[in-house]
Design an enzyme around this catalytic site. Structure first.
Site, mmCIF file in Angstrom:
data_model
loop_
_atom_site.group_PDB
_atom_site.id
_atom_site.type_symbol
_atom_site.label_atom_id
_atom_site.label_comp_id
_atom_site.label_asym_id
_atom_site.label_seq_id
_atom_site.Cartn_x
_atom_site.Cartn_y
_atom_site.Cartn_z
ATOM 1 N N LYS A 146 2.852 -11.276 -1.920
ATOM 2 C CA LYS A 146 2.329 -9.938 -1.659
ATOM 3 C C LYS A 146 3.458 -8.963 -1.896
ATOM 4 C CE LYS A 146 -0.257 -6.568 0.048
ATOM 5 N NZ LYS A 146 -0.915 -6.463 1.322
ATOM 6 N N ASP A 310 -9.221 -6.905 4.635
ATOM 7 C CA ASP A 310 -7.949 -6.279 5.053
ATOM 8 C C ASP A 310 -7.931 -6.124 6.573
ATOM 9 O OD1 ASP A 310 -5.459 -5.186 5.157
ATOM 10 O OD2 ASP A 310 -5.953 -3.334 4.106
HETATM 11 O O1 DOR Z 1 -3.814 0.076 6.835
HETATM 12 C C1 DOR Z 1 -3.007 -0.820 6.606
HETATM 13 N N1 DOR Z 1 -2.629 -1.682 7.570
HETATM 14 N N2 DOR Z 1 -2.487 -0.956 5.382
HETATM 15 C C2 DOR Z 1 -1.489 -1.816 5.115
HETATM 16 O O2 DOR Z 1 -1.072 -1.917 4.009
HETATM 17 C C3 DOR Z 1 -0.901 -2.631 6.192
HETATM 18 C C4 DOR Z 1 -1.878 -2.852 7.248
HETATM 19 C C5 DOR Z 1 -1.259 -3.439 8.472
HETATM 20 O O3 DOR Z 1 -0.570 -4.445 8.361
HETATM 21 O O4 DOR Z 1 -1.477 -2.905 9.572
HETATM 22 ZN ZN ZN Z 2 -3.414 -5.335 4.331
HETATM 23 ZN ZN ZN Z 3 -2.255 -3.119 1.769
#
Ligand code: DOR
Ligand code: ZN
Ligand code: ZN
Length: 444
Positions: A146, A310
């Protein structure tokens, strides 16, 4: 022959069609798919009552945290959340404490995880400082790398073209994918540096900083940097119309590029964000209606390969920090992804086939996950049973994730995962996760 388990009275999603049949499972594997009368005897039989059986989801973008970030989420709570959401395999991101970025941090993380997993987990690593370590990190079990273009996480400065290129060359030799958080560091810094905007603590300032351009510039840059190596690039959470266009164009060249979209970028806009406030804060941020439309078109056309959550849990205390710029962004999406997307299937915005392709088939292909991601004889019995007609309301207080808040709270949805099987074992039944069932394996 008597097998361990038979699922009978099912509608099974098989090779792009749905069949009324049953599944026989032995030692965690699917050994037979046939009409119920033709299935072998079994120690346990489960009647799935004509509900739909789909491949357990493979979520390629999950932040499981644990270690020194256990207060946000840990391996048990995160993989329980996955099981509750019909997700049977997750790929874990490296922005941990300590950062997963070399053989020792990866091995430590794998050892920490090994006896705590309700679902299967594969691990991403950040780039190490010494790119010669890349093959060893892969040997130690990394499923891929990543690379954050927004800030340095790991051993390589995202502004340093030469180092990035060398790292990409190494990954290409191993034919292993590199996932990209596409926001351009230099562009973020320029806006961040503008004192006025920095002092302005509003959602508008956040949107201004994490602009569309920041994403577009980063995608352009990584595609250029990949020209030399032809490394496998997977763009995470694409959120802009122009981003999708760039990827579409690149896919027509000899570059190897794929991408994913999140349910929150598909279903919410920056208008929602203004009402939601910090609960809707995520990077990249929620975008305009036009962007959302392009993400849907991209998904329908196959430009967008994968839907991933995500899942980025934080504590509510952190979310409520008085200094806006210290509020962490991220949405806990493991338990809402499937219900929200099934709702789109029910209102015919998405076909069931496309949903399954984007949540199991493409993930398995892109990240080379063997014997999973499809319902087939000889494959592992990672399965989700879904009640397509169940109407219910999302309530984050019932999450297994430690992050008990969601921008989807109160949403009326139609479609629910009601049973989850991991390696042939029932780990979730009707919203109850059997947290003592540590059936998950490490995916290498
Ligand atoms: O909103 C996000 N949260 N974007 C990221 O790239 C990292 C992630 C996190 O790890 O909390
Ligand atoms: Zn992420
Ligand atoms: Zn991200």
């Amino acid at each position: 022959m008597t097998v361990d388990l038979v699922l009978k009275n099912a509608k099974i999603f098989l090779d792009e069609r749905i069949e009324k049949a049953g599944i026989a499972i032995e030692s965690g594997y699917i050994v037979k798919i046939a009409k119920d009368v033709n299935l072998p005897a079994a120690s346990t039989k489960i009647d799935v009552k004509e509900n739909l059986v789909i491949p357990g989801l493979i979520d390629v973008h999950v932040h499981l945290r644990d270690q020194k970030l256990s207060y946000k989420e840990d391996f048990v709570s995160g993989t329980s959340a996955a099981a509750n959401g019909g997700v049977t395999t997750v790929l874990d991101m490296p922005n941990n404490k300590p950062v997963t970025m070399d053989t020792s941090s990866l091995s430590e993380r794998i050892a920490e995880a090994s006896d705590k997993l309700i679902v299967n987990v594969g691990f991403f690593s950040a780039f190490p400082s010494d790119v010669k370590e890349i093959p060893n990190i892969v040997k130690a079990g990394a499923k891929g790398f990543k690379f954050y273009m927004s800030e340095q996480i790991g051993g390589i400065d995202p502004s340093d073209d030469e180092s990035v290129t060398t790292a990409l060359v190494e990954t290409q030799k191993l034919d292993i994918p590199v996932c990209i958080h596409a926001e351009d560091k230099r562009l973020l810094e320029i806006i961040y540096g503008e004192e006025k905007k920095y002092k302005c603590t509003t959602i508008d300032a956040f949107l201004c900083m994490h602009s569309e351009d920041a994403e577009v510039r980063a995608i352009e840059r990584i595609l250029n940097l990949a020209q030399e190596s032809k490394a496998k690039i997977h763009v995470c959470h694409v959120s802009t119309s122009k981003g999708v266009q760039l990827i579409e164009k690149a896919k027509k060249t000899e570059l190897k590029v794929t991408c994913e979209v999140t349910p929150h970028h598909l279903l919410l806009t920056c208008e929602n964000l203004k009402k939601l406030g910090i609960i809707g804060l995520t990077k990249p941020p929620l975008r305009s209606k036009d962007d959302v439309r392009s993400l849907w078109t991209g998904l329908q056309k196959g430009v967008v390969d994968i839907i991933a959550s995500d899942h980025a849990p934080h504590s509510l205390d952190e979310k409520k920090r008085s200094n806006f710029w210290q509020v962490p962004s991220g949405i806990a999406g493991l338990e809402t992804m499937l219900p929200i997307m099934l709702t789109q299937v029910n209102i015919r915005l998405l076909s069931l086939q496309k949903l399954i392709e984007a949540t199991s088939k493409r993930p398995k292909e892109i990240f080379r996950i063997k014997e999973r991601g499809e319902i087939r004889e000889g494959y592992v019995a990672d399965l989700a049973v879904v009640d397509l007609k169940k109407e219910w309301v999302i309530d984050s207080s019932k999450f297994y994730s430690k992050a008990k808040f969601s921008p989807f709270d109160g949403w009326k949805v139609k479609g629910k995962p009601i049973k989850t099987f991991v390696n042939g074992h029932l780990v979730m039944d009707d919203g109850e996760v059997f947290t003592d069932q540590k059936q998950g394996r490490i995916i290498r």
